[in-house]
Design a protein around this motif. Structure first.
Motif, short mmCIF file in Angstrom:
data_model
loop_
_atom_site.label_atom_id
_atom_site.label_comp_id
_atom_site.label_asym_id
_atom_site.label_seq_id
_atom_site.Cartn_x
_atom_site.Cartn_y
_atom_site.Cartn_z
N GLU A 54 -4.48 -10.41 9.16
CA GLU A 54 -3.50 -10.79 10.13
C GLU A 54 -2.23 -11.12 9.76
OE1 GLU A 54 -3.79 -10.54 13.46
OE2 GLU A 54 -5.99 -9.52 13.00
N ASN A 55 -2.26 -11.83 8.54
CA ASN A 55 -0.64 -12.16 7.89
C ASN A 55 -0.18 -10.73 7.55
OD1 ASN A 55 -1.20 -14.91 8.34
ND2 ASN A 55 -1.73 -15.13 6.23
N LEU A 56 -0.74 -10.01 6.89
CA LEU A 56 -0.35 -8.61 6.54
C LEU A 56 0.07 -8.05 7.62
CD1 LEU A 56 0.04 -6.82 4.09
CD2 LEU A 56 -2.42 -5.86 4.31
N LYS A 57 -0.76 -7.90 8.64
CA LYS A 57 -0.15 -7.04 10.06
C LYS A 57 1.20 -7.59 10.36
CE LYS A 57 -4.71 -6.01 11.92
NZ LYS A 57 -5.48 -6.22 13.15
N LYS A 61 8.78 -5.19 6.53
CA LYS A 61 8.91 -4.28 5.17
C LYS A 61 9.50 -5.14 4.03
CE LYS A 61 9.33 0.34 7.05
NZ LYS A 61 9.84 1.30 7.26
N GLN A 62 10.48 -5.94 4.46
CA GLN A 62 10.97 -6.98 3.31
C GLN A 62 10.19 -7.89 2.79
OE1 GLN A 62 14.47 -8.44 5.30
NE2 GLN A 62 15.88 -7.26 4.15
N ASP A 63 9.35 -8.53 3.82
CA ASP A 63 8.05 -9.49 3.47
C ASP A 63 7.17 -8.66 2.48
OD1 ASP A 63 9.13 -11.48 4.96
OD2 ASP A 63 7.74 -10.68 6.54
N ILE A 64 6.61 -7.33 2.64
CA ILE A 64 6.02 -6.59 1.89
C ILE A 64 6.54 -6.21 0.28
CG2 ILE A 64 4.55 -4.52 1.56
CD1 ILE A 64 4.44 -4.41 4.82
N LEU A 65 7.76 -5.88 0.50
CA LEU A 65 8.18 -5.55 -0.61
C LEU A 65 8.41 -6.99 -1.67
CD1 LEU A 65 11.05 -3.40 0.41
CD2 LEU A 65 9.38 -2.65 -1.22
N LYS A 66 8.65 -7.96 -0.97
CA LYS A 66 8.81 -9.39 -1.75
C LYS A 66 7.46 -9.74 -2.26
CE LYS A 66 9.95 -14.23 -1.32
NZ LYS A 66 10.49 -15.12 -0.42
N THR A 73 -1.44 -8.22 -4.43
CA THR A 73 -2.21 -6.72 -4.52
C THR A 73 -2.64 -6.59 -2.88
OG1 THR A 73 -4.12 -7.58 -5.68
CG2 THR A 73 -2.31 -6.56 -7.04
N PHE A 74 -2.23 -5.39 -2.73
CA PHE A 74 -2.91 -5.08 -1.28
C PHE A 74 -4.11 -4.30 -1.48
CE2 PHE A 74 1.43 -5.50 -0.78
CZ PHE A 74 1.69 -6.41 0.31
N LYS A 75 -5.16 -4.64 -0.74
CA LYS A 75 -6.49 -3.98 -0.98
C LYS A 75 -6.45 -2.83 -0.05
CE LYS A 75 -9.29 -8.29 -1.81
NZ LYS A 75 -10.17 -9.14 -1.10
N GLU A 76 -7.18 -1.89 -0.44
CA GLU A 76 -7.16 -0.39 0.23
C GLU A 76 -7.35 -0.80 1.99
OE1 GLU A 76 -5.86 3.11 0.77
OE2 GLU A 76 -5.94 2.10 -1.32
N LYS A 77 -8.35 -1.38 2.23
CA LYS A 77 -8.96 -1.73 3.22
C LYS A 77 -7.84 -2.36 4.35
CE LYS A 77 -11.71 -5.75 2.98
NZ LYS A 77 -12.71 -6.39 2.77
N ASP A 78 -7.04 -3.24 3.69
CA ASP A 78 -5.90 -4.06 4.21
C ASP A 78 -4.76 -3.01 4.60
OD1 ASP A 78 -7.20 -6.40 4.20
OD2 ASP A 78 -6.15 -7.00 2.31
N LYS A 79 -4.53 -1.98 3.71
CA LYS A 79 -3.25 -1.21 3.88
C LYS A 79 -3.68 -0.21 5.37
CE LYS A 79 -2.29 -0.06 -0.88
NZ LYS A 79 -2.21 0.56 -1.76
N LYS A 80 -4.99 0.10 5.63
CA LYS A 80 -5.34 0.98 6.69
C LYS A 80 -5.33 0.46 8.17
CE LYS A 80 -8.57 3.79 3.83
NZ LYS A 80 -10.02 3.87 3.55
N LYS A 81 -5.37 -1.04 8.04
CA LYS A 81 -5.29 -1.83 9.25
C LYS A 81 -3.89 -1.73 9.73
CE LYS A 81 -9.87 -3.73 9.44
NZ LYS A 81 -10.41 -4.29 10.16
#
Length: 81
Positions: A54-57, A61-66, A73-81
């Motif tokens: 939920e936090n990842l969702k 984009k700036q938060d993700i880059l930071k 490290t983003f898990k593959e299943k987290d990237k798909k959601k």
């Protein structure tokens, strides 16, 4: 991962201020009690993973880059959601 055996009523200390006690057990389940300071968050693994998803969702984009810069490290299943 450290794996140790404990009997009902026996404990494991983590650092100076966290204690995990085997409260009860049966064929499929172990009940543990955790004594920790109130500022320590304690979650079952599946709840913690859902919070992370939920936090990842909600990240921009700036938060993700930071986060990537800081070593998250983003898990593959987290990237798909």
């Amino acid at each position: 991962m450290l794996v140790i055996s404990r009997k009902k009523g026996e404990a494991i200390n983590i650092g100076h201020n966290i204690k995990v006690v085997v409260v009860n057990y049966n064929k499929d389940t172990v009940k543990v009690g955790i004594d920790a300071p109130k500022d320590i968050d304690i979650y079952r693994a599946e709840i913690y993973q859902e919070i992370q998803r939920e936090n990842l969702k909600s990240m921009t984009k700036q938060d993700i880059l930071k986060a990537v810069k800081e070593g998250y490290t983003f898990k593959e299943k987290d990237k798909k959601k």
